[in-house]
Design a protein around this motif. Structure first.
Motif, PDB file in Angstrom:
ATOM      1  N   THR A   1       0.867  -1.185   0.000  1.00  0.00           N
ATOM      2  CA  THR A   1       0.000   0.000   0.000  1.00  0.00           C
ATOM      3  C   THR A   1       0.899   1.228   0.000  1.00  0.00           C
ATOM      4  O   THR A   1       1.673   1.432   0.931  1.00  0.00           O
ATOM      5  CB  THR A   1      -0.896   0.019   1.257  1.00  0.00           C
ATOM      6  N   LEU A   2       0.793   2.022  -1.059  1.00  0.00           N
ATOM      7  CA  LEU A   2       1.634   3.222  -1.166  1.00  0.00           C
ATOM      8  C   LEU A   2       0.822   4.452  -0.764  1.00  0.00           C
ATOM      9  O   LEU A   2      -0.400   4.456  -0.881  1.00  0.00           O
ATOM     10  CB  LEU A   2       2.137   3.372  -2.597  1.00  0.00           C
ATOM     11  N   PRO A   3       1.493   5.518  -0.273  1.00  0.00           N
ATOM     12  CA  PRO A   3       0.766   6.749   0.090  1.00  0.00           C
ATOM     13  C   PRO A   3       0.021   7.315  -1.121  1.00  0.00           C
ATOM     14  O   PRO A   3       0.371   7.013  -2.265  1.00  0.00           O
ATOM     15  CB  PRO A   3       1.879   7.709   0.531  1.00  0.00           C
ATOM     16  N   ILE A   4      -0.982   8.147  -0.853  1.00  0.00           N
ATOM     17  CA  ILE A   4      -1.713   8.777  -1.965  1.00  0.00           C
ATOM     18  C   ILE A   4      -0.760   9.726  -2.695  1.00  0.00           C
ATOM     19  O   ILE A   4       0.236  10.193  -2.136  1.00  0.00           O
ATOM     20  CB  ILE A   4      -2.989   9.521  -1.491  1.00  0.00           C
ATOM     21  N   ILE A   5      -1.094  10.013  -3.950  1.00  0.00           N
ATOM     22  CA  ILE A   5      -0.163  10.690  -4.853  1.00  0.00           C
ATOM     23  C   ILE A   5       0.352  12.041  -4.323  1.00  0.00           C
ATOM     24  O   ILE A   5       1.495  12.403  -4.535  1.00  0.00           O
ATOM     25  CB  ILE A   5      -0.808  10.856  -6.258  1.00  0.00           C
ATOM     26  N   ASN A   6      -0.501  12.783  -3.575  1.00  0.00           N
ATOM     27  CA  ASN A   6      -0.076  14.121  -3.120  1.00  0.00           C
ATOM     28  C   ASN A   6       0.154  14.165  -1.609  1.00  0.00           C
ATOM     29  O   ASN A   6      -0.074  15.194  -0.969  1.00  0.00           O
ATOM     30  CB  ASN A   6      -1.115  15.168  -3.540  1.00  0.00           C
ATOM     31  N   ASP A   7       0.618  13.056  -1.029  1.00  0.00           N
ATOM     32  CA  ASP A   7       0.779  12.980   0.427  1.00  0.00           C
ATOM     33  C   ASP A   7       2.012  13.764   0.898  1.00  0.00           C
ATOM     34  O   ASP A   7       3.080  13.212   1.182  1.00  0.00           O
ATOM     35  CB  ASP A   7       0.879  11.511   0.863  1.00  0.00           C
ATOM     36  N   THR A   8       1.842  15.082   0.967  1.00  0.00           N
ATOM     37  CA  THR A   8       2.940  15.971   1.346  1.00  0.00           C
ATOM     38  C   THR A   8       3.333  15.796   2.809  1.00  0.00           C
ATOM     39  O   THR A   8       4.500  15.958   3.163  1.00  0.00           O
ATOM     40  CB  THR A   8       2.535  17.434   1.042  1.00  0.00           C
ATOM     41  N   THR A   9       2.375  15.440   3.665  1.00  0.00           N
ATOM     42  CA  THR A   9       2.694  15.204   5.086  1.00  0.00           C
ATOM     43  C   THR A   9       3.669  14.049   5.219  1.00  0.00           C
ATOM     44  O   THR A   9       4.660  14.127   5.946  1.00  0.00           O
ATOM     45  CB  THR A   9       1.397  14.888   5.873  1.00  0.00           C
ATOM     46  N   PHE A  10       3.408  12.943   4.491  1.00  0.00           N
ATOM     47  CA  PHE A  10       4.322  11.806   4.540  1.00  0.00           C
ATOM     48  C   PHE A  10       5.724  12.225   4.094  1.00  0.00           C
ATOM     49  O   PHE A  10       6.720  11.877   4.726  1.00  0.00           O
ATOM     50  CB  PHE A  10       3.830  10.651   3.638  1.00  0.00           C
ATOM     51  N   THR A  11       5.791  12.991   2.998  1.00  0.00           N
ATOM     52  CA  THR A  11       7.104  13.343   2.449  1.00  0.00           C
ATOM     53  C   THR A  11       7.903  14.196   3.435  1.00  0.00           C
ATOM     54  O   THR A  11       9.100  14.009   3.598  1.00  0.00           O
ATOM     55  CB  THR A  11       6.967  14.078   1.101  1.00  0.00           C
ATOM     56  N   ALA A  12       7.213  15.130   4.112  1.00  0.00           N
ATOM     57  CA  ALA A  12       7.915  15.987   5.089  1.00  0.00           C
ATOM     58  C   ALA A  12       8.384  15.161   6.280  1.00  0.00           C
ATOM     59  O   ALA A  12       9.528  15.308   6.735  1.00  0.00           O
ATOM     60  CB  ALA A  12       7.000  17.117   5.548  1.00  0.00           C
ATOM     61  N   ASN A  13       7.520  14.285   6.781  1.00  0.00           N
ATOM     62  CA  ASN A  13       7.899  13.438   7.922  1.00  0.00           C
ATOM     63  C   ASN A  13       9.051  12.512   7.561  1.00  0.00           C
ATOM     64  O   ASN A  13       9.963  12.276   8.353  1.00  0.00           O
ATOM     65  CB  ASN A  13       6.700  12.615   8.411  1.00  0.00           C
ATOM     66  N   PHE A  14       9.008  11.972   6.344  1.00  0.00           N
ATOM     67  CA  PHE A  14      10.073  11.071   5.896  1.00  0.00           C
ATOM     68  C   PHE A  14      11.402  11.821   5.820  1.00  0.00           C
ATOM     69  O   PHE A  14      12.444  11.317   6.256  1.00  0.00           O
ATOM     70  CB  PHE A  14       9.705  10.467   4.535  1.00  0.00           C
ATOM     71  N   ALA A  15      11.364  13.051   5.286  1.00  0.00           N
ATOM     72  CA  ALA A  15      12.597  13.856   5.181  1.00  0.00           C
ATOM     73  C   ALA A  15      13.186  14.131   6.559  1.00  0.00           C
ATOM     74  O   ALA A  15      14.405  14.070   6.757  1.00  0.00           O
ATOM     75  CB  ALA A  15      12.295  15.170   4.454  1.00  0.00           C
ATOM     76  N   LYS A  16      12.293  14.405   7.539  1.00  0.00           N
ATOM     77  CA  LYS A  16      12.770  14.757   8.893  1.00  0.00           C
ATOM     78  C   LYS A  16      13.410  13.572   9.621  1.00  0.00           C
ATOM     79  O   LYS A  16      14.150  13.757  10.581  1.00  0.00           O
ATOM     80  CB  LYS A  16      11.613  15.320   9.728  1.00  0.00           C
ATOM     81  N   LYS A  17      13.115  12.343   9.184  1.00  0.00           N
ATOM     82  CA  LYS A  17      13.695  11.162   9.843  1.00  0.00           C
ATOM     83  C   LYS A  17      15.182  10.996   9.523  1.00  0.00           C
ATOM     84  O   LYS A  17      15.879  10.237  10.186  1.00  0.00           O
ATOM     85  CB  LYS A  17      12.935   9.900   9.412  1.00  0.00           C
ATOM     86  N   HIS A  18      15.650  11.669   8.480  1.00  0.00           N
ATOM     87  CA  HIS A  18      17.052  11.518   8.074  1.00  0.00           C
ATOM     88  C   HIS A  18      17.964  12.337   8.990  1.00  0.00           C
ATOM     89  O   HIS A  18      17.871  13.557   9.028  1.00  0.00           O
ATOM     90  CB  HIS A  18      17.245  11.984   6.625  1.00  0.00           C
ATOM     91  N   ARG A  19      18.823  11.643   9.731  1.00  0.00           N
ATOM     92  CA  ARG A  19      19.814  12.298  10.589  1.00  0.00           C
ATOM     93  C   ARG A  19      21.182  11.688  10.309  1.00  0.00           C
ATOM     94  O   ARG A  19      21.295  10.464  10.162  1.00  0.00           O
ATOM     95  CB  ARG A  19      19.472  12.086  12.075  1.00  0.00           C
ATOM     96  N   SER A  20      22.210  12.513  10.290  1.00  0.00           N
ATOM     97  CA  SER A  20      23.567  11.982  10.112  1.00  0.00           C
ATOM     98  C   SER A  20      23.965  11.145  11.321  1.00  0.00           C
ATOM     99  O   SER A  20      23.440  11.343  12.421  1.00  0.00           O
ATOM    100  CB  SER A  20      24.559  13.124   9.926  1.00  0.00           C
ATOM    101  N   LEU A  21      24.929  10.236  11.125  1.00  0.00           N
ATOM    102  CA  LEU A  21      25.387   9.396  12.241  1.00  0.00           C
ATOM    103  C   LEU A  21      25.984  10.243  13.362  1.00  0.00           C
ATOM    104  O   LEU A  21      25.756   9.982  14.540  1.00  0.00           O
ATOM    105  CB  LEU A  21      26.437   8.388  11.752  1.00  0.00           C
ATOM    106  N   ALA A  22      26.786  11.252  12.996  1.00  0.00           N
ATOM    107  CA  ALA A  22      27.431  12.142  13.989  1.00  0.00           C
ATOM    108  C   ALA A  22      28.205  11.347  15.041  1.00  0.00           C
ATOM    109  O   ALA A  22      27.997  11.496  16.239  1.00  0.00           O
ATOM    110  CB  ALA A  22      26.385  13.057  14.650  1.00  0.00           C
ATOM    111  N   THR A  23      29.092  10.467  14.567  1.00  0.00           N
ATOM    112  CA  THR A  23      29.950   9.677  15.465  1.00  0.00           C
ATOM    113  C   THR A  23      31.388  10.160  15.290  1.00  0.00           C
ATOM    114  O   THR A  23      31.673  10.983  14.419  1.00  0.00           O
ATOM    115  CB  THR A  23      29.874   8.181  15.111  1.00  0.00           C
TER     116      THR A  23
END
Length: 583
Positions: free
Chosen positions: A339-361
Motif C-alpha cells: 500500500t503506497l501513500p496517496i499521490i499528493n501525500d505531502t505530510t508523509f514526504t515531510a515526515n520522511f525527510a525529517k527522519k534523516h539524521r547523520s550518524l554524527a559519530t
C-alpha cells in the motif's frame, strides 16, 4: 660443484624474481591500502534498439546497455572513464554526487563545466573519490538524454573498513527510470517550440523494466530472488527525469541506512520517498521461512502535487527461492501488493525527510558550519516569459512556461562557464550579479502576485574560497505549489531546517538542527514550504545548482556558484585536460 653452483644460481634467480614481484606488488598493496587504485572504464555512446510496452525504438546507450554499466570503486580510488560519442547528439556525462574535489573539469554538465562531446569525438573523465562511500549514479547532463543514459555508481568503503550496520548477504542496485514511447529529444523540442509543458512519460521502470502492471509487460519484469532469513542491501537510485517516487515492498519493512552516499541513523519505514537525483540504501530482512505459494510486489509510483503527471505504477517481484523438495510447480501464486501513500501525500514526504539524521559519530563526524559568512534567500518556482521573436507560443498573451530562482530564469551560455572563469574571459559569457534575495517581497505560498513574468540571464554567485554559505530555498505557489528536488554539484550540504508556508527569518533559524543534520547533494524543497541548507565553499571551480526535474531545468530553474581559488596550491583549480571538448 656444478650442482651447488646451479642451486645457488637458481636460488639467486628465484630471490630476484621474488624481489621484483614484490616491488611490483607492494606499491600496489600500499596504494590500495592508502591511496586506492585506478579503475579504467570505456563508455561507447551508441544507439540500441530496445522494446518496451510492445514498441521498439532506438535509444542512446552506453555500450548498448540499458540501464548503463555499473561503476564500482572504493573510497580513495581514482576513476578514469573514456567516453567515445558514436551518436548524432552532443553528449556529456555527470557523475552525480561525486564531490569532484579540484576535478571540476570532470563534472560534466554541458556548457557549465565543459562543452559537449561532439559526434566522433571522445573525452576522458578523470577523478578521485575522496571521503565518500555508498551509492551514487552517473547520467547524461545535456538536454533530455538522461532519459536512457544512466547507471549506478557503487563506492565501497576502504579495504577492511566495515559498514556501520550488519554486513548484508547480498547487495542489489534498484534504479528507477521513466520510459517514453516517443523520442525524448523530440518531446522536449516540441515543448520548447510551443512554450507549453512537455508530453508525459508512458511508464516508469525498475532497472530498465516496466513491470507486470503495464500492458504487454509481464515479461519485462525485474525479479529479485531471495533466500529466507537473509539481509539484502538495496541500493535505490531515482534516475527518472521528472518524477519523485514512493517505493515499497509488500509485507517487508525497509531500514534506511544511507542517503546520497552518507550514512544515516538507521530508521525503519514501509515506504521510501526518493526524488530524481537522490539515492537511498535500505536493508531488507527476508522472512525466515520459504513462501512456495506467494510472491511479493515491489512497487514505485509518483508523488506529485500538480495534476499533469504520469500516474502509473512500476513493479518488480520479490521471489523466495524454493527448497529442492518443493519443486512441484504451483499453478497460481498469491501476489501480495504494497500500500503506497496517496499521490499528493505531502505530510508523509515531510515526515520522511525529517527522519534523516547523520550518524554524527567519531568515525563519521558532522562538520556543519556553525557560523555563516554569507546568507541567501532563494525563491524557486514557475512563471512565464515572453515568447522569443519570430515565434508563436501557446501560453497566455504569447508567453511560454518558465522556471526561475529569485525570478532569474537561467540562460544556458554557448561557452562553458568553467573555461570562461579559469581563463578570465567571463565578459559576454556570464555576470556575477545573481540576486541574494528575490527582487520583490510577496506572499510566496499564498495568492500569487499579478505580474508573474520572470527575467532571464546567465548570472552566477561568486564566493571566496572557504566561505560558509546558508541558502534558504522557498517554494512559490505561482502556477501551483510543488516540490523541487534541488541538486548542488561539487558539494554535499547539510539540511539544517525545513517547514511549510513562508520562511520566517526571525523565528525559524532558532529551530535549525546544527547537531546531526542530514548531509545530501539533492534535497526536495517542500511543496508550499522551504528548506535551509549550509555548506562550506572549499572546492574551487564553477558548480551548477538546479532542479532535478528535467522539465524545470529546461525552463531555467538553475544557477551556478563560482568558487574562487584559495591561496595554497592545493586550494587551486588545476588547468583543463588537453582533450577537453571545444564548443
Amino acid at each position: 660443484m656444478g650442482s651447488s653452483h646451479y642451486t645457488s644460481f637458481a636460488s639467486i634467480t628465484a630471490t630476484l624474481i621474488f624481489t621484483l614481484s614484490l616491488m611490483c606488488f607492494l606499491p600496489e598493496l600500499a596504494v590500495a591500502k592508502h591511496k586506492g587504485i585506478t579503475r579504467h572504464y570505456k563508455f561507447n555512446i551508441k544507439m540500441q534498439n530496445v522494446t518496451r510496452l510492445c514498441q521498439t525504438k532506438s535509444i542512446v546507450t552506453v555500450n548498448g546497455q540499458f540501464p548503463g554499466p555499473r561503476i564500482i570503486a572504493r573510497e580513495g580510488d581514482r576513476v578514469v572513464i573514456k567516453v567515445v560519442n558514436h551518436v548524432s547528439h552532443n553528449v556529456t556525462l555527470h557523475w552525480h554526487g561525486v564531490r569532484q574535489l579540484r576535478s571540476g573539469w570532470a563534472d560534466g554538465p554541458a556548457y557549465v563545466t565543459q562543452c559537449p562531446i561532439q559526434t566522433g569525438q571522445s573525452y576522458v573523465y578523470n577523478f578521485t573519490i575522496i571521503g565518500q562511500r555508498g551509492t551514487l549514479f552517473w547520467h547524461a547532463h545535456i538536454s533530455w538524454l538522461r532519459a536512457t543514459l544512466y547507471g549506478p555508481i557503487v563506492i565501497l568503503p576502504k579495504k577492511n573498513v566495515p559498514y556501520p550496520f550488519s554486513k548484508p548477504y547480498k547487495e542489489v542496485p534498484i534504479v528507477f527510470g521513466e520510459w517514453w514511447n516517443a523520442d525524448t529529444e523530440a518531446v522536449i523540442n516540441q515543448a520548447t517550440q510551443t512554450g507549453l509543458a512537455p508530453n508525459l512519460s508512458d511508464a516508469y521502470t525498475i532497472n530498465g523494466l516496466t513491470g507486470p502492471l503495464y500492458n504487454c509487460s509481464s515479461k519485462d519484469t525485474f525479479k529479485l530472488k531471495v533466500k529466507p532469513g537473509k539481509t539484502y542491501l538495496l541500493r535505490l537510485i531515482n534516475a527518472a527525469l521528472n518524477d519523485e517516487l514512493f517505493f515499497s515492498i509488500a509485507n517487508h519493512t525497509l531500514t534506511v541506512v544511507e542517503a546520497d552516499a552518507i550514512y544515516v541513523k538507521p530508521f525503519k519505514t514501509d515506504t521510501v520517498l526518493i526524488t530524481p537525483g537522490q539515492t537511498t540504501n535500505v536493508l531488507v530482512n527476508t522472512k525466515h521461512h520459504h513462501f512456495p505459494t506467494a510472491n511479493f510486489l515491489m512497487a514505485a509510483r509518483p508523488y506529485a502535487t500538480i495534476t499533469a503527471i504520469d500516474n502509473s505504477t512500476t513493479a518488480g517481484i520479490l521471489e523466495y527461492e524454493q527448497p529442492l523438495t518443493s519443486k512441484n510447480k504451483i499453478k497460481k501464486l498469491l501476489l501480495f501488493k504494497p500500500t503506497l501513500p496517496i499521490i499528493n501525500d505531502t505530510t508523509f514526504t515531510a515526515n520522511f525527510a525529517k527522519k534523516h539524521r547523520s550518524l554524527a559519530t567519531t568515525q563519521f563526524p558532522v562538520k556543519v558550519p556553525q557560523k555563516v559568512d554569507k546568507k541567501f534567500f532563494f525563491t524557486v518556482g514557475l512563471g512565464l516569459s515572453p515568447c522569443s521573436k519570430n515565434q508563436q507560443c501557446q501560453g497566455p498573451n504569447n508567453t511560454r512556461l518558465a522556471a526561475a530562482i529569485n525570478n532569474v530564469s537561467f540562460v544556458q551560455p554557448t561557452t562553458a562557464l568553467l573555461q570562461a572563469h579559469f581563463f578570465n574571459q567571463s565578459q559576454g559569457v556570464y555576470t556575477t550579479d545573481f540576486p541574494t534575495n528575490p527582487p520583490s517581497l510577496f506572499n510566496y505560498t499564498g495568492t500569487p502576485p499579478t505580474n508573474i513574468m520572470v527575467t532571464s540571464g546567465t548570472k552566477v554567485v561568486a564566493l571566496p574560497f572557504n566561505t560558509t554559505v546558508e541558502v534558504v530555498m522557498q517554494d512559490t505557489s505561482i502556477l501551483g505549489a510543488e516540490s523541487h528536488p534541488l541538486h548542488l554539484h561539487g558539494f554535499n550540504f547539510f539540511v539544517v531546517g525545513l517547514g511549510f508556508g513562508n520562511f520566517d527569518p526571525k523565528k525559524d533559524p532558532s529551530k535549525f538542527n546544527l547537531v546531526d543534520p542530514m548531509e545530501r547533494n539533492t534535497v526536495g524543497v517542500p511543496s508550499g514550504g522551504w528548506v535551509a541548507i549550509r555548506f562550506l565553499a572549499d572546492n574551487p571551480g564553477v558548480w551548477f545548482m538546479h532542479c532535478h526535474l528535467e522539465v524545470h531545468t529546461s525552463w531555467g530553474l538553475k544557477m551556478a556558484w563560482v568558487v574562487m581559488d584559495g591561496k595554497l596550491p592545493r586550494q587551486k583549480l588545476p588547468p583543463p585536460p588537453s582533450d577537453l571538448p571545444k564548443c
